[in-house]
Design an enzyme around this catalytic site. Structure first.
Site, PDB file in Angstrom:
ATOM      1  N   GLU A   6       1.813  -0.297  -4.960  1.00 22.08           N
ATOM      2  CA  GLU A   6       0.850   0.729  -5.392  1.00 22.08           C
ATOM      3  C   GLU A   6       1.647   2.014  -5.581  1.00 22.08           C
ATOM      4  O   GLU A   6       2.047   2.644  -4.603  1.00 22.08           O
ATOM      5  CB  GLU A   6      -0.236   0.921  -4.329  1.00 22.08           C
ATOM      6  CG  GLU A   6      -1.291   1.904  -4.783  1.00 22.08           C
ATOM      7  CD  GLU A   6      -2.068   2.560  -3.641  1.00 22.08           C
ATOM      8  OE1 GLU A   6      -3.166   3.069  -3.891  1.00 22.08           O
ATOM      9  OE2 GLU A   6      -1.563   2.607  -2.504  1.00 22.08           O
ATOM     10  N   ASP A  18       0.835  -1.194   0.000  1.00 23.13           N
ATOM     11  CA  ASP A  18       0.000   0.000   0.000  1.00 23.13           C
ATOM     12  C   ASP A  18       0.875   1.252   0.000  1.00 23.13           C
ATOM     13  O   ASP A  18       1.863   1.328   0.731  1.00 23.13           O
ATOM     14  CB  ASP A  18      -0.868  -0.040   1.275  1.00 23.13           C
ATOM     15  CG  ASP A  18      -1.942   1.006   1.289  1.00 23.13           C
ATOM     16  OD1 ASP A  18      -2.739   1.033   0.340  1.00 23.13           O
ATOM     17  OD2 ASP A  18      -1.981   1.795   2.252  1.00 23.13           O
TER      18      ASP A  18
END
Ligand code: GLC
Length: 537
Positions: free
Chosen positions: A269, A211
């Site tokens: 990401e 993330d």
């Protein structure tokens, strides 16, 4: 015949992104869980996906539905606890499906023991060093330490009440106030992440989606940002909040651990759009794969789509890493709606699915995409995304792409749960979109995905060459490794279909013509083509 060197499993994999709250509910509380996933693995096996990416399932107060982690080495009881994850990993592996999970290194939950200790210890205590606490600016420290804004809206700083009851220091949170950013300069932070990585890898997890992989590191002195008026969920050029050079040392640390587990993968990401910057994350000692979001941002327009694909291929080439392709995820509106909604939006989404699945590299399919689900226009009172509150009700947030999946039946909850009181309400008109309704229907979106993934798998031995073919305006056409030609008509009028056997089409073909909003796959003989105008290896 040329023999390709053996590629790792993830280099051409179809990953299925599974939002556990919304996939299947086994215990009737209206929220999806891991035993629900295990019970529905047959759907994923039939679809032919290679791997799952599970959105966060760690212990969390769920202020951002799991992206606020209070214990990174345990599974939240809402999802069934650790035993349910073990059952899922075991069943998925037996079905030949890898399991990757989300890892959230940029921040913790405000309920994490570290942050609670930081609050309780007061200014200057060692526990505050693990986060980014600062004194405020202005008289009495009443203003935030700098002008950074939260990605979810409002300031990126929150002032705490000190243990003696007085207003005190501020802490940084690039997202919700319940997600304090960690201080990656503190040695315990990377050490703890290493424990977390090994913990899950030793349990049989096959890798991680990382993330905010362009976050974590912050520039010294936390200088003001140039444009605090950014739209929500956006990333500015030269934005000091993200993509700071120090992040690469963190990725090298993660890779050192991963190298002890040679079959495991990391997918970052990375909301970074300069190709040279993006490629840095994929150097041989950093991440294995990086999400490239150019197609998420492209309209249904031939020029934009081709530019997005070309750019992604260039970025992958620079990094010597397989490209990755995705049209949607849990943070953006579903593509059926982005492309105009209704029958047109669905036709375009199906056409784009065939474009994605024709390309070399790793493809990420977001749960519900295989059913052609649209975004749901939810009533304001049921919204749960923190973006809704933090934007002062000006941004409706991401709930509309997170509505539970419909499995069967004519009415909500369509087999998702035993209760109709699902965590987000399900629309009344989804009966034709259920898995059961689409199963076995040759024209359904589910059947299209299954066939496309099956054909793609049959081409697994092929390499990475994409040759662009000259086309009429409004058309995108490429040949992939000599054998497959993919033609998308994103224009307004039908176009002739080039020669070759039709393998698959995203919609009906009419009199040898490719109608608008349709893609066709053709099998052609390998031959040099004078019309090719460029090549990506
Ligand atoms: C990522 C996630 C998003 C989450 C945010 C904060 O962008 O995809 O869902 O809200 O990070 O963790």
């Amino acid at each position: 015949m040329r023999t390709e060197p053996e590629q790792p499993w993830w280099s051409r994999a179809v990953f299925y992104q599974l939002y556990p709250r919304s996939f299947a509910d086994s215990d009737g509380d209206g929220v999806g869980d891991l035993d629900g996933v295990t019970a529905r693995l047959g759907h994923l096996q039939a679809l032919g996906v290679d791997a799952l990416w599970l959105n966060p399932v760690m212990v969390s107060p769920m202020a951002d539905h799991g992206y606020d982690v209070a214990d990174p080495r345990d599974v939240d009881p809402l999802f069934g606890g650790m035993a349910a994850l073990d059952r899922l990993i075991d069943a998925a592996h037996r079905a030949g499906i890898k399991v990757t999970m989300d890892l959230v290194p940029n921040h913790t939950s405000a309920q994490h023991p570290w942050f609670r200790a930081a609050l309780a210890g007061g200014p200057g205590c060692p526990a505050r060093q693990r986060y980014l606490f600062r004194d405020g600016s202005g008289v009495g420290g009443t203003l935030p330490p700098n002008n950074w804004v939260s990605v979810f809206g409002g300031p990126a700083w929150t002032r705490v009440t000190e243990p003696d009851g007085t207003p005190g220091q501020w802490y940084l949170h690039l997202f919700d106030a319940q997600q304090p950013d960690l201080n990656w300069e503190h040695p315990e932070v990377p050490a703890d992440l290493e424990r977390t990585l090994r913990f899950w890898l030793d349990r049989g997890v096959d890798g991680f989606r990382i993330d905010v992989a362009h976050g974590m590191s912050k520039p010294p002195g936390l200088p003001d940002m140039g444009d605090p008026e950014l739209p929500m969920l956006a990333l500015g050029e030269h934005d000091p909040r993200f993509n700071h050079d120090g992040v690469h040392g963190i990725h090298r640390g993660i890779r050192t651990v991963l190298d002890d587990y040679p079959d495991a993968v990391t997918v970052g990401e990375i909301w970074v759009f300069e190709n040279a910057d993006f490629a840095k994350y994929l150097r041989p000692d950093e991440l294995h794969l990086g999400f490239n979001f150019r197609l998420v941002r492209a309209d249904f327009d031939a020029t934009e789509i081709r530019a997005a694909i070309e750019n992604s291929l260039v970025a992958a080439e620079l990094a010597d890493s397989p490209p990755t392709w995705t049209l949607s995820n849990h943070d953006v509106d579903r593509e059926v709606s982005r492309y105009g909604g209704g029958a047109t939006g669905l036709a375009r989404a199906r056409a784009m699915a065939l474009v994605l699945l024709a390309l070399p590299g790793a493809v990420f399919v977001y749960n519900g995409e295989e059913l052609g689900l649209p975004n749901v226009d939810l009533p304001d009172e049921v919204r749960q995304d923190p973006v809704w509150e933090r934007s002062g009700h000006t941004e409706r947030g991401r709930d509309g792409c997170r509505v539970p999946l419909p499995w069967s039946g004519d009415a909500a909850p369509y087999g998702f749960s035993a209760t109709a009181d699902t965590w987000l309400p399900m629309p009344t008109d989804w009966a034709p979109l259920t898995v059961a309704a689409q199963h076995g229907d040759p024209a359904s979106t589910l059947t299209l995905f299954g066939r496309a993934i099956g054909l793609r798998r049959g081409r697994a031995q092929l390499g990475q060459t994409v040759r662009w073919l000259s086309t009429a305006p409004g058309v995108v056409a490429f040949r992939c490794e000599d054998a497959l030609v993919c033609v998308l008509n994103a224009g307004a009028v039908p176009v002739p279909i080039p020669g070759g056997d039709v393998l698959l089409a995203s919609g009906p073909l009419i009199d040898g013509q490719l109608p608008p909003d349709t893609t066709v796959w053709l099998r052609t003989e390998a031959r040099p083509d004078a019309a090719d105008d460029s090549t990506h290896q």
